[in-house]
Design an enzyme around this catalytic site. Structure first.
Site, PDB file in Angstrom:
ATOM      1  N   ASP A  60      -2.475   0.292  -1.557  1.00 55.38           N
ATOM      2  CA  ASP A  60      -2.228   0.110  -2.933  1.00 55.38           C
ATOM      3  C   ASP A  60      -3.378  -0.591  -3.344  1.00 55.38           C
ATOM      4  O   ASP A  60      -4.030  -0.628  -4.290  1.00 55.38           O
ATOM      5  CB  ASP A  60      -1.214  -0.565  -3.217  1.00 55.38           C
ATOM      6  CG  ASP A  60      -1.872  -1.923  -2.018  1.00 55.38           C
ATOM      7  OD1 ASP A  60      -2.345  -2.240  -1.695  1.00 55.38           O
ATOM      8  OD2 ASP A  60      -0.718  -3.796  -3.094  1.00 55.38           O
ATOM      9  N   ASP A  71      -1.279  -0.738   3.156  1.00 55.85           N
ATOM     10  CA  ASP A  71       0.269  -0.084   2.308  1.00 55.85           C
ATOM     11  C   ASP A  71       0.079   0.238   1.295  1.00 55.85           C
ATOM     12  O   ASP A  71       0.392   1.050   0.633  1.00 55.85           O
ATOM     13  CB  ASP A  71       1.151  -1.078   1.845  1.00 55.85           C
ATOM     14  CG  ASP A  71       0.563  -2.233   0.922  1.00 55.85           C
ATOM     15  OD1 ASP A  71      -0.786  -2.419   0.922  1.00 55.85           O
ATOM     16  OD2 ASP A  71       1.319  -3.103   0.338  1.00 55.85           O
ATOM     17  N   ASP A 129      -6.000   1.048   2.179  1.00 62.72           N
ATOM     18  CA  ASP A 129      -5.474  -0.337   3.292  1.00 62.72           C
ATOM     19  C   ASP A 129      -4.241  -0.068   4.123  1.00 62.72           C
ATOM     20  O   ASP A 129      -3.589   0.993   3.922  1.00 62.72           O
ATOM     21  CB  ASP A 129      -5.457  -1.695   2.282  1.00 62.72           C
ATOM     22  CG  ASP A 129      -4.296  -1.541   1.115  1.00 62.72           C
ATOM     23  OD1 ASP A 129      -3.591  -0.594   0.399  1.00 62.72           O
ATOM     24  OD2 ASP A 129      -3.826  -3.315   1.065  1.00 62.72           O
ATOM     25  N   SER A 157       0.149  -5.349   3.263  1.00 62.17           N
ATOM     26  CA  SER A 157      -0.726  -4.947   3.077  1.00 62.17           C
ATOM     27  C   SER A 157      -2.328  -4.981   4.098  1.00 62.17           C
ATOM     28  O   SER A 157      -2.150  -4.260   5.160  1.00 62.17           O
ATOM     29  CB  SER A 157      -0.623  -6.024   1.533  1.00 62.17           C
ATOM     30  OG  SER A 157      -2.294  -5.426   1.491  1.00 62.17           O
TER      31      SER A 157
END
Length: 447
Positions: free
Chosen positions: A246, A244, A242, A103
């Site tokens: 999400d 990833d 960010d 992440s």
């Protein structure tokens, strides 16, 4: 509940090539998760996506070896956002979806997130069953039953199509100049493409991943690049994702950062006005500002709070039939469009509101005045400082002082030996005083 040795609040995460984030464990996770989801007589399938970290190659190949060794076929997507893996796991009738990402963490960390066939993150129960298998000898498939692996080249295109379909069909983004910062991460191709296809003039930054620059001085956790680019380019709005994708942070045309609380306030208020908000409320965590709570209550909307972590927000949303939820940090879950947080989809809802309103981003996204809020972390080396009498006493005293005009949230970090002390209230000086007193007492107890 049983102790969790590997899974945290968001899958397995850690520094790569140090336990547990090793190729060895990744292969074992593939074997264990594959075995757990071998149900029924059909050919079993797992889909795997990743972000742009250097270690993604190693972790992906280890997982592929693990899954195929127990008889599962593997479909590899390459770099793609976390919500795309959740969506494609469901639409491709997979038994399991895997996202390889840490992440918003630096490149030297990595993680493994697992999604069930419904596209939702696995339940605690499933994770505990997989954990139990990790410590056992897992039976391997017969030679003729070993799984096959293949790459699907159009996964990004499928996700772009799904993202665009969440945007109102009668609107376009023509005439809008939008900065999008992809954090050199998983959305570096899909987010700029989706915005461009909807008609926007796109200025893309954080779109040159090299394996080690993910989240480095860019993205939602380091928004300065996005802020400076918005101002220097004279853009209408900035979108920072960010690693990833999400998570979403917005930057208005003046270069000011807008957090998840203001984004949730805007989407919930708009959807309530249009009769689209379900459950009669909005789900957020204990960290969301009291100003958000007062704002939505003024509109007749409930604010339902959960502990920190987007999985807990989602659990509460599913329980109560809510379709808007998120975190101050920028996780936005809009369950009409997906089964997990999706920064790009949330950004398109903000952009739709911007187009419809004809307002500037700064006017549109200032939905409420946040009350003063202060968060401090106290590190400790052992023991249970929160159980000390003096600490309990100062916390009780602070709660009494804030009664009716503020809130206190004190919690242990789930990932490190840190106690987080957060207070908010109408008076800045009182909030500061309360946090400092509590932190000092915790430090004394931990000494």
């Amino acid at each position: 509940m049983s102790t969790r040795n590997y899974f945290g609040t968001d899958g397995i995460r850690g520094r790569t090539n140090k336990w547990p984030m090793t190729a060895e464990l990744a292969m074992k996770v593939g074997m264990a998760a594959g075995t757990h989801f071998l149900r029924g007589k059909h050919r079993h399938r797992v889909v795997i996506g990743k972000d742009t970290r250097l270690s993604g190659y190693m972790v992906e190949n280890a997982l592929v070896a693990g899954f195929t060794s127990v008889g599962m076929d593997v479909v590899q997507f390459g770099p793609i956002p976390t919500p795309a893996v959740a969506m494609l796991a469901h639409s491709m009738r997979a038994d399991l979806g895997v996202m390889i990402s840490a992440s918003h963490n630096p490149y030297h960390d990595n993680g493994i997130k697992l999604f069930g066939p419904d596209g939702y993150k696995l339940s605690d129960e499933d994770e505990l069953k997989i954990e139990a298998l990790l410590d056992q000898d897992i039976p391997l498939a017969a030679s003729q039953d070993i799984g096959r692996a293949r790459r699907v080249e159009d996964a990004r295109g499928r996700y772009i199509h799904a993202v665009k379909s969440s945007f109102p069909a009668d609107l376009r983004l023509d005439g809008l100049k939008i900065v999008v910062d992809c954090a050199n991460g998983a959305a570096y191709q899909v987010a700029p493409s989706a915005l461009w296809e909807l008609g926007a003039e796109v200025i893309a930054v954080g779109v040159t991943p090299n394996g080690t620059n993910i989240n480095e001085g860019c993205g939602s956790t380091a928004p300065l690049l996005c802020q400076e680019t918005v101002v220097s380019a004279g853009a209408d709005i900035g979108i920072a994702l960010d690693g990833d994708a999400d998570r979403l942070i917005i930057v208005d045309e003046k270069g000011k950062v807008v957090d998840g609380d203001q984004i949730m306030a805007l989407i919930a208020a708009r959807w309530a006005k249009d009769g689209r908000l379900t459950g009669g409320g909005l789900v957020s965590t204990v960290m969301s500002n009291l100003g958000l709570e007062r704002f939505v209550q003024g509109l007749g909307i409930d604010l339902v709070r959960t502990r920190v972590g987007d999985r807990y927000v989602l659990e509460k949303m599913r329980e109560g039939g809510y379709n808007v939820g998120g975190e101050q940090s920028g996780h936005m879950i809009l369950s009409d469009y997906g089964t997990t947080g999706d920064g790009t989809v949330a950004a398109l809802q903000v952009l739709a509101a911007l187009v419809r309103s004809g307002k500037t981003a700064s006017a549109l996204l200032h939905q409420f005045d946040p009350v003063p809020q202060l968060l401090k972390n106290v590190r400790f080396s052992g023991g249970k400082p929160l159980e000390a009498d003096a600490v309990r006493q100062v916390i009780a005293q602070a709660e009494a002082e804030l009664q009716g005009s503020g809130r206190l949230v004190i919690r242990l970090s789930g990932t490190e030996p840190v106690i987080r002390v957060m207070a908010e209230g109408d008076r800045d000086d009182q909030v500061r005083d309360v946090v400092e007193r509590i932190c000092a007492e915790i430090e004394r107890a931990a000494a």
